[in-house]
Design an enzyme around this catalytic site. Structure first.
Site, mmCIF file in Angstrom:
data_model
loop_
_atom_site.group_PDB
_atom_site.id
_atom_site.type_symbol
_atom_site.label_atom_id
_atom_site.label_comp_id
_atom_site.label_asym_id
_atom_site.label_seq_id
_atom_site.Cartn_x
_atom_site.Cartn_y
_atom_site.Cartn_z
ATOM 1 N N GLY A 1 2.216 1.997 10.779
ATOM 2 C CA GLY A 1 3.165 3.104 10.646
ATOM 3 C C GLY A 1 3.854 3.499 11.933
ATOM 4 N N GLU B 1 -5.466 -5.335 10.408
ATOM 5 C CA GLU B 1 -4.480 -4.287 10.654
ATOM 6 C C GLU B 1 -4.826 -3.539 11.942
ATOM 7 O OE1 GLU B 1 -2.441 -3.055 6.728
ATOM 8 O OE2 GLU B 1 -4.145 -1.747 7.073
ATOM 9 N N SER C 1 3.276 -2.339 10.378
ATOM 10 C CA SER C 1 4.728 -2.312 10.617
ATOM 11 C C SER C 1 5.427 -3.617 10.262
ATOM 12 C CB SER C 1 5.010 -1.915 12.073
ATOM 13 O OG SER C 1 4.561 -0.603 12.320
ATOM 14 N N GLU D 1 -7.176 4.272 7.756
ATOM 15 C CA GLU D 1 -6.980 5.703 7.467
ATOM 16 C C GLU D 1 -8.202 6.279 6.755
ATOM 17 O OE1 GLU D 1 -3.161 5.371 5.520
ATOM 18 O OE2 GLU D 1 -2.269 4.761 7.419
ATOM 19 N N GLY E 1 2.769 -1.251 4.321
ATOM 20 C CA GLY E 1 2.781 0.171 4.000
ATOM 21 C C GLY E 1 4.204 0.653 3.757
ATOM 22 N N GLY E 2 4.830 1.192 4.789
ATOM 23 C CA GLY E 2 6.151 1.820 4.676
ATOM 24 C C GLY E 2 7.178 0.982 3.925
ATOM 25 N N ASN F 1 0.860 -1.176 0.000
ATOM 26 C CA ASN F 1 0.000 0.000 0.000
ATOM 27 C C ASN F 1 0.902 1.234 0.000
ATOM 28 O OD1 ASN F 1 -1.833 2.021 0.476
ATOM 29 N ND2 ASN F 1 -2.325 1.408 2.573
ATOM 30 N N TRP F 2 1.016 1.846 -1.157
ATOM 31 C CA TRP F 2 1.941 2.994 -1.272
ATOM 32 C C TRP F 2 1.352 4.262 -0.650
ATOM 33 C CZ3 TRP F 2 4.078 2.583 -7.034
ATOM 34 C CH2 TRP F 2 4.708 1.330 -7.179
ATOM 35 N N LYS F 3 0.111 4.221 -0.271
ATOM 36 C CA LYS F 3 -0.591 5.363 0.329
ATOM 37 C C LYS F 3 -0.425 6.618 -0.548
ATOM 38 C CE LYS F 3 0.172 3.416 4.886
ATOM 39 N NZ LYS F 3 -0.049 3.594 6.295
ATOM 40 N N HIS G 1 -9.631 0.701 4.701
ATOM 41 C CA HIS G 1 -8.380 0.918 5.443
ATOM 42 C C HIS G 1 -8.679 1.845 6.633
ATOM 43 C CE1 HIS G 1 -4.302 2.191 6.402
ATOM 44 N NE2 HIS G 1 -3.870 1.157 5.687
#
Ligand code: PEP
Length: 250
Positions: free
Chosen positions: A170, A164, A210, A96, A231-232, A9-11, A94
């Site tokens: 994150g 998640e 994470s 977010e 993600g990251g 997920n490149w957000k 998600h």
């Protein structure tokens, strides 16, 4: 057992040019990994260029969100049929989106149904907040989100669920493999109750929060964790490929 899915997920990261560079760097390393479904989810504006950069490689493309309506006066939104031309997966619900864009279980449910209708594979995200975990409600929050998201959904044949925990996203504070597995068991049993053991057993259950090359083995080694939503670490081609490799068994 379902084929594991490792999705990035490149957000809201990468310009169009950066997205092409990242997709090009991922192409060959991911192609060399078999037995895992690899998915990258760039921003909407880069879906086409990433699809083109990946070409006929084995890596699939996904979107990070979509509207549930097919078309109409929804300025700024992107519909399921628009995505179906560009990608095969879509992340839905998600945390977010739930937190910053006020997506309720009802909205998430409409999106899941619209994605399935458009032939997109939903990666449905569920997860509890820190307070809910500390007060002992993690399992009930997650299973209630799951039931809400799947209302009036007849078949989960193409669905993947990503657990998640919000406090792990994150933050560098991943859940333990054991704690994530306990929630996966609850998710699997809720799916069994709703759709039967066979369908539940075939549904990929991804852990997200994470995940890094250093901790992924802890998750990949759990019987009910069949993939990761990253993600990251998905913004670095080498780290993302290493995570996918570990789900392929090293
Ligand atoms: C995510 O965005 O879904 C996620 C899990 O992020 P991170 O891996 O950075 O925690």
């Amino acid at each position: 057992m379902p084929t594991p899915i490792v999705a990035g997920n490149w957000k809201m990261n990468t310009t169009v040019g950066e997205a092409v560079t990242l997709a090009s760097a991922l192409r060959d390393p991911l192609d060399a990994i078999e037995g895992v479904e690899k998915v990258v989810c760039p921003p909407f504006v880069s879906l086409l260029v990433v699809k083109n950069a990946l070409g006929d490689s084995s890596t699939a493309v996904g979107a990070q969100n979509m509207h549930f309506e097919e078309r109409g006066a929804y300025t700024g939104e992107v519909s399921p049929p628009m995505l179906a031309d560009l990608c095969s997966y879509v992340i839905i619900g998600h945390s977010e989106r739930r937190q910053h864009f006020w997506e309720t279980d009802e909205v998430v449910n409409r999106k899941v149904r619209a994605a399935l209708e458009a032939g997109l594979r939903p990666i449905l995200c569920v997860g509890e907040g820190l307070e809910e975990r500390e007060e002992g409600y993690a399992e009930s929050v997650v299973t209630s989100q799951l039931r809400g998201a799947l209302r009036r959904v007849d078949s989960i044949a193409t669905l993947a669920v990503a657990y998640e925990p919000i406090w792990a996203i994150g933050t560098g504070m991943a859940a333990t493999g054991e704690a994530a597995e306990a929630i996966m068991v609850a998710i699997r049993s809720t799916l069994s109750e709703l759709y039967g053991d066979a369908a539940a057993g075939e549904t990929p259950l991804l852990y997200g929060g994470s995940v890094t090359p250093d901790n992924v083995a802890e998750f990949a080694g759990q019987p009910n964790i069949t993939g990761a939503l990253v993600g990251g670490a998905s913004l670095d081609a080498g780290r993302f490929a290493e995570i996918a490799r570990q789900f392929a068994g090293g």
